[in-house]
Scaffold this active site. Structure first.
Site, PDB file in Angstrom:
ATOM      1  N   ASP A 138      -0.382   4.585   0.652  1.00  0.00           N
ATOM      2  CA  ASP A 138      -0.866   6.058   1.628  1.00  0.00           C
ATOM      3  C   ASP A 138      -0.959   5.367   2.891  1.00  0.00           C
ATOM      4  O   ASP A 138      -2.196   4.231   3.083  1.00  0.00           O
ATOM      5  CB  ASP A 138      -2.707   6.684   1.880  1.00  0.00           C
ATOM      6  CG  ASP A 138      -1.873   7.303   0.179  1.00  0.00           C
ATOM      7  OD1 ASP A 138      -1.164   7.580  -0.006  1.00  0.00           O
ATOM      8  OD2 ASP A 138      -3.288   7.434   0.505  1.00  0.00           O
ATOM      9  N   ASP A 177       0.467  -1.323   0.294  1.00  0.00           N
ATOM     10  CA  ASP A 177       0.171  -0.192   0.105  1.00  0.00           C
ATOM     11  C   ASP A 177       0.842   1.309   0.266  1.00  0.00           C
ATOM     12  O   ASP A 177       2.178   1.499   0.571  1.00  0.00           O
ATOM     13  CB  ASP A 177      -0.373   0.048   1.015  1.00  0.00           C
ATOM     14  CG  ASP A 177      -1.694   1.349   1.561  1.00  0.00           C
ATOM     15  OD1 ASP A 177      -2.220   1.560   0.772  1.00  0.00           O
ATOM     16  OD2 ASP A 177      -2.522   1.471   2.671  1.00  0.00           O
ATOM     17  N   ASP A 215      -2.471   0.009   5.776  1.00  0.00           N
ATOM     18  CA  ASP A 215      -2.396   0.184   7.001  1.00  0.00           C
ATOM     19  C   ASP A 215      -4.172  -0.020   7.506  1.00  0.00           C
ATOM     20  O   ASP A 215      -4.863   0.244   8.518  1.00  0.00           O
ATOM     21  CB  ASP A 215      -2.788   1.333   6.873  1.00  0.00           C
ATOM     22  CG  ASP A 215      -3.266   2.297   6.390  1.00  0.00           C
ATOM     23  OD1 ASP A 215      -3.033   1.770   5.180  1.00  0.00           O
ATOM     24  OD2 ASP A 215      -3.284   3.696   6.842  1.00  0.00           O
TER      25      ASP A 215
END
Lengths: 172, 172
Positions: free
Chosen positions: A9, A7, A129
């Site tokens: 961000d 990922d 996240d």
């Protein structure tokens, strides 16, 4: 060679740095970490949708500490893809490409995926996240990267990693 | 619900229309279909890389005949994703989003994927005009959409479809 989906961000790009900075600029006072921990990002920072739609938000995000050399090494040992759920913010697409080219020049365009839902991603390992991305992942290993919004949550069937050193110890 | 990944260029967007038009504008004479059949696109149209990097190339591409109502119906019956190997041409990203919003307003941002390699895509059915995308596909059904560059090739383990009516008969 195992395939890994990483990922952007909150894993490579420190978007909380941007949230805190823009929130402080707007409200005149720096929010405390404990004010936003355990809250969805949109609750922690009430005007977050304006921030992420601001030109430069993604382009100027700082790196999460220590990620570059470890991603570089992962890129040697794994079939690496950068997978960003970027489609919600069309403005972010060119900014994210420029950001990756600046900080990760060793990653080719063939290795970049911008999507909406990550359900369509086929890989062995995912680092993210957000539970919404990890929970539908069908690969072997799902690593939950600690960020304030998830820090109080039980990782469940995912493995929590608090920083890139911990990722390095697991993968390299 | 089965997941289907549908390509854009050469499946939904008639890029050959653009190639022929821009090639004719440059060389003053319309190339014949038989001149480009069986050749990779870059051989059929020598200056193709300039064309695809021209502003408006993707935004103004016409629709492949009959695709909209059939995609709309597929969207009711399948878990549909539009998957475009768009990352090679960064300029194309916003144009492709605008093009989809204009012609397929029922497709949400969650259903759009822009990637480089399609090896990372997990779906049951893929519709694509390029062997390089279908050959690495791990789902059950791979449909080769006829375009001049692939028209002389044996589809091999893929199923050739010549138009959207044929796709409709297979999927709906």
């Amino acid at each position: 060679m195992k395939r890994i989906a990483i990922d952007m961000d909150g894993v490579l790009a420190d978007v909380y740095h941007q949230f805190f900075k823009m929130d402080e600029a707007e409200f005149g006072q720096r929010r405390k970490l404990q004010d936003v921990e355990g809250k969805p990002e949109r609750e922690g920072f009430p005007h977050i949708m304006e921030y992420v739609n601001t030109k430069g938000f993604f382009r100027t995000a700082p790196l999460i500490a220590g990620c570059v050399p470890i991603v570089k090494e992962i890129n040697q040992q794994y079939d690496l893809y950068i997978v960003s759920a970027a489609m919600e913010f069309p403005l972010s697409l060119p900014e994210k490409l420029e950001w990756l080219a600046e900080h990760f020049p060793f990653i080719t365009w063939q290795q970049i995926v911008f999507c909406g839902s990550k359900q369509i991603i086929r890989a062995d390992i995912m680092i993210d996240d957000h539970f919404r991305n990890l929970d539908s992942f069908t690969g072997d290993t799902s690593l939950l990267f600690s960020q304030p919004h998830n820090i109080q949550s039980d990782p469940g069937r995912h493995q929590r990693v608090n920083n890139w050193e911990e990722i390095s110890k697991i993968l390299l």
